[in-house]
Design a protein around this motif. Structure first.
Motif, PDB file in Angstrom:
ATOM      1  N   GLU A 119       0.922 127.954  90.299  1.00  0.00           N
ATOM      2  CA  GLU A 119      -0.326 128.406  89.179  1.00  0.00           C
ATOM      3  C   GLU A 119      -1.467 128.844  90.015  1.00  0.00           C
ATOM      4  N   ASP A 138      -5.690 130.976  90.269  1.00  0.00           N
ATOM      5  CA  ASP A 138      -6.413 131.600  89.551  1.00  0.00           C
ATOM      6  C   ASP A 138      -6.769 132.889  90.262  1.00  0.00           C
ATOM      7  N   PHE A 156      -4.010 135.703  91.042  1.00  0.00           N
ATOM      8  CA  PHE A 156      -2.941 136.238  90.859  1.00  0.00           C
ATOM      9  C   PHE A 156      -2.634 137.381  91.735  1.00  0.00           C
ATOM     10  N   THR A 181       4.892 142.500  86.826  1.00  0.00           N
ATOM     11  CA  THR A 181       4.147 141.356  86.270  1.00  0.00           C
ATOM     12  C   THR A 181       4.304 141.682  84.752  1.00  0.00           C
ATOM     13  N   LYS A 216      -0.225 135.682  82.566  1.00  0.00           N
ATOM     14  CA  LYS A 216       0.684 136.434  83.329  1.00  0.00           C
ATOM     15  C   LYS A 216       1.610 135.902  84.067  1.00  0.00           C
ATOM     16  N   SER A 255      -0.454 132.702  85.848  1.00  0.00           N
ATOM     17  CA  SER A 255      -2.046 133.019  85.984  1.00  0.00           C
ATOM     18  C   SER A 255      -2.469 131.744  85.188  1.00  0.00           C
ATOM     19  N   HIS A 256      -1.852 130.922  84.240  1.00  0.00           N
ATOM     20  CA  HIS A 256      -2.534 129.963  83.596  1.00  0.00           C
ATOM     21  C   HIS A 256      -1.537 128.888  83.580  1.00  0.00           C
TER      22      HIS A 256
END
Length: 161
Positions: A98, A100, A102, A120, A133, A149-150
């Motif tokens: 993961e 921040d 991306f 993506t 994403k 992305s999260h």
């Protein structure tokens, strides 16, 4: 239960360390070290138990993510190259990281010899409040990994709906 580490076979230790540190931002905990087949130490005995007699030795390096998950990189002296994902094999399929940053990570993966395996994707393209994403990527040696992305929990949990 907590995740401790993942072990990855690589074809070139120096290139692997460069990729995992510079493209993915992992930190070196222990630089490349040679392991030989021997029975005098606990590590030697464990390696014979895992790899079998005659494994001919390997190089190992230990890296860590920012949240403390270890990455053991193994470069076997006697190995076969593989370039395609073998979906018929049962076992570990991929790991996921993961970030921040991306788009920045995707650029660095390409820069350091990795590949983007797909476009993506957004899990909830219809909902601007859920910009989650993901993308599947590959290291320079064919190991498949996913990039989020999260957090995993945000991406899948109904409590974030």
């Amino acid at each position: 239960m907590k995740m401790s580490h993942v072990g990855i076979m690589v074809a070139d230790m120096d290139k692997a360390v460069e990729f995992y540190t510079k493209a993915l931002g992992l930190e070196i905990v222990m630089s490349k070290a040679a392991v030989i087949e021997e029975r005098e130490t606990a590590i030697g005995a464990m390696c014979i138990a895992v790899f079998g007699q005659g494994f001919k030795g390997f190089n190992i390096a230990h890296l860590v993510t920012t949240d403390g998950i270890g990455f053991e990189l193994f470069e076997m002296k006697d190995r076969e190259e593989r370039h395609n994902v073998d979906f018929s094999k049962i076992g570990l399929f991929h790991f996921c990281l993961e970030t921040d940053d991306f788009e920045g990570v995707i650029e660095k993966v390409n820069q350091y010899g990795g590949k983007v395996r797909m476009d993506t994707m957004r899990y909830h393209p219809e909902d601007d409040n859920k910009p989650y994403k993901m993308v599947y990527l590959e290291d320079p040696f064919g190991s498949l990994f996913e990039l989020y992305s999260h957090s995993y929990k945000e991406t899948y949990s109904s409590e974030y709906e």
